[in-house]
Write a protein that holds these residues in place. Structure first.
Motif: not given
Length: 263
Positions: A209-217, A236-237
């Motif tokens: 979730a942390i990696r997904a959050a960084k990518a999404l931001i 999607k994320v």
């Protein structure tokens, strides 16, 4: 001589600039070492967060003056325009590699962060600065413009008039002003201790979730004028995270009132 050290413990990578006797100034070896240190973490699944700091009295004083003289004799087009690191040259990769990493990067800054040193700090997700730390977009002092990714990073952090004023004047400014302008996240008496404490907190969260959050931001920042694309990417994320092992462990840990444990 070694210019950068990388130590990984408890899922936290501590990256330290180790040219403290030279205020961690950027000579060619230092530039290569910083880029290589960041790139070495790119595929490290065991690393959940990075803490970036500089040993000694200052984080980074910018380009080593002697190195500047050596580079002045080279063809600037051949030196700067080739894309040697994806979308960047080496100088740009040194700050941008921290933004490109899939895990969050927290930077601890003290003393000075001038020129390239400031741009390296801007590549981090979060920046802690000691009181009185001095910053500068220094390049105009030498008759050049910021060219280490600053113009890709600054517009996401502060206002256009601030960027223009600091770029045109090369004037130093202190941590309190940097905080007001959004270039520093927080002022801390011990910025490294603050960075490590935040890193420990982040390392306890769901790694996926942390990696997904960084990518999404990052996606949202790059597509701020296309809200429809951001909304779809958000969905999607989220769909990729829901019901997966990391999320299920978070739910179980919350219900059982215990720290989550991730494989």
């Amino acid at each position: 001589m070694a210019r950068v050290s990388v130590e990984v413990e408890n899922h936290i990578a501590r990256v330290t600039l180790t040219r403290g006797d030279k205020m961690n100034a950027l000579d060619p070896a230092m530039l290569e070492a910083i880029a290589e240190a960041g790139e070495s973490l790119m595929d490290r699944d065991d690393v959940r967060v990075v803490v970036l700091s500089g040993e000694g009295a200052s984080f980074c004083a910018g380009l080593d003056v002697m190195s500047f003289g050596a580079m002045a004799g080279k063809d600037p087009v051949e030196l700067l325009e080739p894309r040697t690191h994806g979308n960047a040259n080496l100088f740009q990769q040194v700050p941008l590699v921290w933004r490109k990493l899939p895990m969050p990067v927290i930077c601890a800054v003290q003393g000075v962060a001038y020129g390239g040193g400031l741009q390296i700090a801007l590549g981090a997700d979060v920046r802690f600065a000691a009181p009185g730390t001095k910053f500068s977009i220094m390049e105009m002092k030498w008759g050049i413009v910021p060219d280490m990714g600053g113009m890709a990073l600054l517009p996401h952090l502060t206002r256009s008039d601030v960027i223009r004023r600091l770029t045109y004047t090369a004037a130093p400014f202190e941590a309190a002003q940097a905080l007001e302008w959004g270039l520093v996240s927080e002022i801390a008496e011990d910025p490294l201790a603050a960075a490590l404490a935040l890193a420990e907190e982040i390392a306890g969260k769901s790694p996926s979730a942390i990696r997904a959050a960084k990518a999404l931001i990052g996606f949202a920042e790059d597509n701020m004028h296309d809200p429809d694309a951001v909304l779809l990417e958000e969905s999607k994320v989220q769909a990729q995270l829901m019901g997966k092992p990391h999320q299920m462990e978070v739910i179980a840990a919350n219900l059982q009132k215990r720290p989550a444990k991730f494989s």
